[in-house]
Design a protein around this motif. Structure first.
Motif, PDB file in Angstrom:
ATOM      1  N   GLN A  13       0.846  -1.193   0.000  1.00 12.94           N
ATOM      2  CA  GLN A  13       0.000   0.000   0.000  1.00 12.94           C
ATOM      3  C   GLN A  13       0.879   1.240   0.000  1.00 12.94           C
ATOM      4  OE1 GLN A  13      -2.600  -0.529   3.384  1.00 12.94           O
ATOM      5  NE2 GLN A  13      -4.120  -1.533   2.101  1.00 12.94           N
ATOM      6  N   ARG A  14       0.674   2.085  -1.032  1.00 13.50           N
ATOM      7  CA  ARG A  14       1.493   3.281  -1.158  1.00 13.50           C
ATOM      8  C   ARG A  14       0.702   4.367  -1.875  1.00 13.50           C
ATOM      9  NH1 ARG A  14       2.277  -0.354  -4.910  1.00 13.50           N
ATOM     10  NH2 ARG A  14       3.024   0.127  -6.980  1.00 13.50           N
ATOM     11  N   TYR A  15       1.137   5.600  -1.641  1.00 16.64           N
ATOM     12  CA  TYR A  15       0.506   6.755  -2.261  1.00 16.64           C
ATOM     13  C   TYR A  15       1.449   7.357  -3.299  1.00 16.64           C
ATOM     14  CZ  TYR A  15      -2.770   6.881   1.732  1.00 16.64           C
ATOM     15  OH  TYR A  15      -3.708   6.598   2.673  1.00 16.64           O
ATOM     16  N   ASP A  16       0.855   8.037  -4.267  1.00 17.64           N
ATOM     17  CA  ASP A  16       1.603   8.751  -5.293  1.00 17.64           C
ATOM     18  C   ASP A  16       2.454   9.832  -4.628  1.00 17.64           C
ATOM     19  OD1 ASP A  16       1.645  11.296  -7.213  1.00 17.64           O
ATOM     20  OD2 ASP A  16       1.563   9.467  -8.452  1.00 17.64           O
ATOM     21  N   THR A  41      -6.969  23.252   5.403  1.00 17.02           N
ATOM     22  CA  THR A  41      -7.795  23.161   6.601  1.00 17.02           C
ATOM     23  C   THR A  41      -7.735  21.742   7.158  1.00 17.02           C
ATOM     24  OG1 THR A  41      -9.797  22.518   5.418  1.00 17.02           O
ATOM     25  CG2 THR A  41      -9.390  24.893   5.649  1.00 17.02           C
ATOM     26  N   VAL A  42      -8.210  21.592   8.379  1.00 22.04           N
ATOM     27  CA  VAL A  42      -8.280  20.265   8.989  1.00 22.04           C
ATOM     28  C   VAL A  42      -9.182  19.365   8.145  1.00 22.04           C
ATOM     29  CG1 VAL A  42      -9.038  18.985  11.035  1.00 22.04           C
ATOM     30  CG2 VAL A  42      -7.758  21.117  11.299  1.00 22.04           C
ATOM     31  N   ASP A  43     -10.275  19.915   7.613  1.00 22.13           N
ATOM     32  CA  ASP A  43     -11.157  19.117   6.752  1.00 22.13           C
ATOM     33  C   ASP A  43     -10.427  18.652   5.491  1.00 22.13           C
ATOM     34  OD1 ASP A  43     -13.381  19.146   8.397  1.00 22.13           O
ATOM     35  OD2 ASP A  43     -14.222  20.955   7.471  1.00 22.13           O
ATOM     36  N   ASP A  44      -9.553  19.510   4.939  1.00 27.38           N
ATOM     37  CA  ASP A  44      -8.770  19.094   3.768  1.00 27.38           C
ATOM     38  C   ASP A  44      -7.916  17.874   4.106  1.00 27.38           C
ATOM     39  OD1 ASP A  44      -9.749  21.207   2.221  1.00 27.38           O
ATOM     40  OD2 ASP A  44      -8.047  22.519   2.704  1.00 27.38           O
ATOM     41  N   LEU A  45      -7.324  17.870   5.290  1.00 34.51           N
ATOM     42  CA  LEU A  45      -6.495  16.727   5.697  1.00 34.51           C
ATOM     43  C   LEU A  45      -7.340  15.475   5.868  1.00 34.51           C
ATOM     44  CD1 LEU A  45      -4.067  18.275   8.326  1.00 34.51           C
ATOM     45  CD2 LEU A  45      -3.695  17.910   5.895  1.00 34.51           C
ATOM     46  N   ARG A  46      -8.475  15.636   6.504  1.00 33.13           N
ATOM     47  CA  ARG A  46      -9.324  14.475   6.770  1.00 33.13           C
ATOM     48  C   ARG A  46      -9.931  13.898   5.495  1.00 33.13           C
ATOM     49  NH1 ARG A  46     -12.223  16.616  12.331  1.00 33.13           N
ATOM     50  NH2 ARG A  46     -10.339  16.458  13.580  1.00 33.13           N
ATOM     51  N   ASN A  47     -10.061  14.729   4.476  1.00 31.54           N
ATOM     52  CA  ASN A  47     -10.648  14.266   3.210  1.00 31.54           C
ATOM     53  C   ASN A  47      -9.609  14.033   2.124  1.00 31.54           C
ATOM     54  OD1 ASN A  47     -13.365  14.374   4.148  1.00 31.54           O
ATOM     55  ND2 ASN A  47     -13.285  16.595   3.974  1.00 31.54           N
ATOM     56  N   ALA A  48      -8.339  14.099   2.473  1.00 32.13           N
ATOM     57  CA  ALA A  48      -7.276  13.921   1.477  1.00 32.13           C
ATOM     58  C   ALA A  48      -7.344  12.517   0.879  1.00 32.13           C
ATOM     59  CB  ALA A  48      -5.908  14.151   2.110  1.00 32.13           C
ATOM     60  N   ALA A  49      -7.173  12.458  -0.417  1.00 34.31           N
ATOM     61  CA  ALA A  49      -7.144  11.171  -1.126  1.00 34.31           C
ATOM     62  C   ALA A  49      -6.022  11.243  -2.150  1.00 34.31           C
ATOM     63  CB  ALA A  49      -8.481  10.903  -1.802  1.00 34.31           C
ATOM     64  N   PHE A  50      -5.263  10.190  -2.232  1.00 36.62           N
ATOM     65  CA  PHE A  50      -4.127  10.145  -3.141  1.00 36.62           C
ATOM     66  C   PHE A  50      -4.264   8.934  -4.050  1.00 36.62           C
ATOM     67  CE2 PHE A  50      -2.656  11.776   0.997  1.00 36.62           C
ATOM     68  CZ  PHE A  50      -2.328  13.068   0.630  1.00 36.62           C
ATOM     69  N   GLY A  51      -3.715   9.075  -5.243  1.00 37.60           N
ATOM     70  CA  GLY A  51      -3.679   7.950  -6.161  1.00 37.60           C
ATOM     71  C   GLY A  51      -2.627   6.938  -5.729  1.00 37.60           C
ATOM     72  N   THR A  52      -2.734   5.747  -6.276  1.00 36.62           N
ATOM     73  CA  THR A  52      -1.752   4.698  -6.037  1.00 36.62           C
ATOM     74  C   THR A  52      -0.983   4.483  -7.326  1.00 36.62           C
ATOM     75  OG1 THR A  52      -3.220   3.619  -4.466  1.00 36.62           O
ATOM     76  CG2 THR A  52      -1.431   2.291  -5.363  1.00 36.62           C
ATOM     77  N   PRO A  53       0.342   4.557  -7.271  1.00 34.19           N
ATOM     78  CA  PRO A  53       1.100   4.345  -8.509  1.00 34.19           C
ATOM     79  C   PRO A  53       0.885   2.930  -9.031  1.00 34.19           C
ATOM     80  CG  PRO A  53       2.580   4.794  -6.643  1.00 34.19           C
ATOM     81  CD  PRO A  53       1.196   4.818  -6.127  1.00 34.19           C
ATOM     82  N   LEU A  54       0.561   2.829 -10.304  1.00 34.13           N
ATOM     83  CA  LEU A  54       0.355   1.519 -10.911  1.00 34.13           C
ATOM     84  C   LEU A  54       1.657   0.740 -10.930  1.00 34.13           C
ATOM     85  CD1 LEU A  54      -1.776  -0.243 -12.144  1.00 34.13           C
ATOM     86  CD2 LEU A  54      -1.300   0.772 -14.359  1.00 34.13           C
ATOM     87  N   GLU A  62       0.824   4.156   5.724  1.00 36.17           N
ATOM     88  CA  GLU A  62       0.784   4.370   7.174  1.00 36.17           C
ATOM     89  C   GLU A  62       1.631   5.568   7.592  1.00 36.17           C
ATOM     90  OE1 GLU A  62       3.652   1.200   6.061  1.00 36.17           O
ATOM     91  OE2 GLU A  62       1.496   1.289   5.834  1.00 36.17           O
ATOM     92  N   GLU A  63       2.763   5.810   6.917  1.00 33.94           N
ATOM     93  CA  GLU A  63       3.595   6.965   7.249  1.00 33.94           C
ATOM     94  C   GLU A  63       2.883   8.271   6.885  1.00 33.94           C
ATOM     95  OE1 GLU A  63       7.602   6.870   5.707  1.00 33.94           O
ATOM     96  OE2 GLU A  63       7.816   4.743   6.198  1.00 33.94           O
TER      97      GLU A  63
END
Length: 170
Positions: A13-16, A41-54, A62-63
């Motif tokens: 499991q990793r983020y772009d 904002t704190v809401d931006d952090l809580r709703n952050a979503a990142f792609g996963t490199p193919l 986790e980091e």
């Protein structure tokens, strides 16, 4: 503030990295009151979503999730203490409310259920009035709903607290 040095992994499991780095730069700029675009904002952090490199490397989820949870305290309007319904349940000389790490994009426990149960546990062990005192047997049997893609408490943190609370009541 220094930019975090996330490790890099090619599997699991990793983020772009580019998406994470862009958000981290905005977080640091916001915390240091430098204008490089809209403040985070704190809401931006809580709703952050990142792609996963193919294919290729990315940052371990986790980091990054731990960094985002810690970053909430640095931002304007961030929590001063862990946002928990059980936060005010200590008495002088009593057991303190736990501080659970939060997770967003991996499995965690539903925060409202955990907060309600922890509040009952702390009231019981601190000798406060409670409609349904908690027993060690109830702690062994308790099951919380799992959440994904929404904020939840780190499963391991909650389980460690439950083991400790069970010992208090045994």
């Amino acid at each position: 503030m220094l930019k975090p040095a996330f490790s890099v992994r090619r599997l699991g499991q990793r983020y772009d990295r580019g998406e994470v780095d862009a958000l981290v730069d905005r977080i640091i700029a916001t915390a240091e009151h430098r204008s490089v675009g809209p403040d985070v904002t704190v809401d931006d952090l809580r709703n952050a979503a990142f792609g996963t490199p193919l294919l290729g490397a990315g940052y371990p989820t986790e980091e990054v999730d731990k960094f985002l949870a810690d970053a909430e305290r640095w931002l304007p309007g961030g929590p001063v203490a862990q946002d928990s319904g059980a936060a005010g349940t200590t008495v002088p000389g009593g057991r303190p409310a736990p501080q659970f790490s939060t997770v967003r994009l991996r499995e965690g426990y539903a925060t409202a259920e955990v907060d309600e149960f922890v509040e009952r546990v702390l009231a019981t062990v601190n000798g406060l009035p409670v409609s349904r005192p908690v027993t060690a047997a109830e702690i062994r049997r308790v099951q919380f709903s799992s959440v994904r893609l929404t904020e939840g408490y780190d499963i391991e943190d909650v389980d460690v607290f439950l083991d400790t609370a069970e010992a208090w009541l045994s």
